[in-house]
Design an enzyme around this catalytic site. Sequence first.
Site, PDB file in Angstrom:
ATOM      1  N   CYS A  94       2.780  16.569 -11.284  1.00 56.30           N
ATOM      2  CA  CYS A  94       4.057  16.355 -11.975  1.00 56.30           C
ATOM      3  C   CYS A  94       4.736  15.057 -11.589  1.00 56.30           C
ATOM      4  O   CYS A  94       5.714  14.656 -12.224  1.00 56.30           O
ATOM      5  CB  CYS A  94       5.005  17.528 -11.733  1.00 56.30           C
ATOM      6  SG  CYS A  94       5.667  17.638 -10.041  1.00 56.30           S
TER       7      CYS A  94
ATOM      8  N   HIS B  58       0.806  -1.219   0.000  1.00 58.77           N
ATOM      9  CA  HIS B  58       0.000   0.000   0.000  1.00 58.77           C
ATOM     10  C   HIS B  58       0.839   1.268   0.000  1.00 58.77           C
ATOM     11  O   HIS B  58       0.299   2.359   0.197  1.00 58.77           O
ATOM     12  CB  HIS B  58      -0.946   0.000   1.199  1.00 58.77           C
ATOM     13  CG  HIS B  58      -2.000  -1.056   1.110  1.00 58.77           C
ATOM     14  ND1 HIS B  58      -2.754  -1.451   2.198  1.00 58.77           N
ATOM     15  CD2 HIS B  58      -2.426  -1.808   0.070  1.00 58.77           C
ATOM     16  CE1 HIS B  58      -3.609  -2.406   1.821  1.00 58.77           C
ATOM     17  NE2 HIS B  58      -3.419  -2.636   0.537  1.00 58.77           N
TER      18      HIS B  58
ATOM     19  N   SER C  81      -7.064  -8.529   8.865  1.00 57.72           N
ATOM     20  CA  SER C  81      -8.444  -9.010   8.815  1.00 57.72           C
ATOM     21  C   SER C  81      -8.826  -9.439   7.405  1.00 57.72           C
ATOM     22  O   SER C  81      -9.893 -10.013   7.203  1.00 57.72           O
ATOM     23  CB  SER C  81      -9.406  -7.918   9.291  1.00 57.72           C
ATOM     24  OG  SER C  81      -9.365  -6.812   8.394  1.00 57.72           O
TER      25      SER C  81
END
Length: 317
Positions: free
Chosen positions: A162, A151, A258
């Site tokens: 940019c 992540h 989880s």
Amino acid sequence: MAEAEIPGGDAVRPGIGLTGLVQNTAGLAQPLDAAARATLDGMAAVLGAGKFALLTGAGLSTDSGIPDYRGPNAAPRHPLTYQEFVGNEALRRRYWARNHIGWATMRHAEPNIGHFTVASMDRAELLTGVITQNVDRLHEAAGAENVVDLHGRFDTVACLQCGELYPRSFIAVVLAELNPGFLEEVAQSGGVAAGPDADADLDHEQLIESFRVARCPLCGGMLKPDFVFFGENVPKDRVERSFAMLDAAGALLVAGSSLTVMSGLRFVRRAAKDGKDVFIINRGPTRGDELAGSKLEAGVSESLTYLAEALPGRLVH
């Protein structure tokens, strides 16, 4: 979250309690009972037959004082989505005000025994790799090298216009210059509780409305922490690297997740489809429980420490 006195203070929870943020008592290590040790012995017997892949989630970092979204002690949360972040200026201001507070504490968080245990297993070549859903970089801080930050990472900020990347520490300086005295005012208002992913539970509307958001120093574009928000896709290269780790493994161990979001559950489903053993260590139910050959509801750090000692091969400390 209520304030709590923890024996040892910062020696137990490095960095927690700074800038008015309260300490988090969730996840304090508890002794494993005989049944838990027997379950871990069974896992070790299978995992020790060859290298395995490790998928970790927020439950591993709660022992470092970082709250999670869905653990048994987690307060209900409604995380900001990517669409809300880019499309709503007021919500974006609220996010950065809270993140500025959360960063001031999360940057001090240190690896716990679970992270060091994972690093030892990585150095001992017991793992094909670590796939982590956490953005705190504590696996790397503990010494693990073969890690996919699925992540992203909280210590980097990206410009959505940019593409320039900035250290979060640099953006913290910019935000401090734009908002002099902000952290001090937060502390004087009574402090706030830390949240997941460098968030904080700030609901002081006057402070939020006065907060000035930084723009990209190069192009003036919109800045966003370089981790995956809800409603945003995980970059393809990270997914491919993670699947390569899983394909090279004989089994998959899930620790502290989880599996609520598909970004992690996909690996459990893939392992099960390929006929590989799946083991889960997590407090509370997960979406992958029915696919697991064995599931243990216990503290992640102490369970990983016991499991590592039960595995064959010498760990490198």
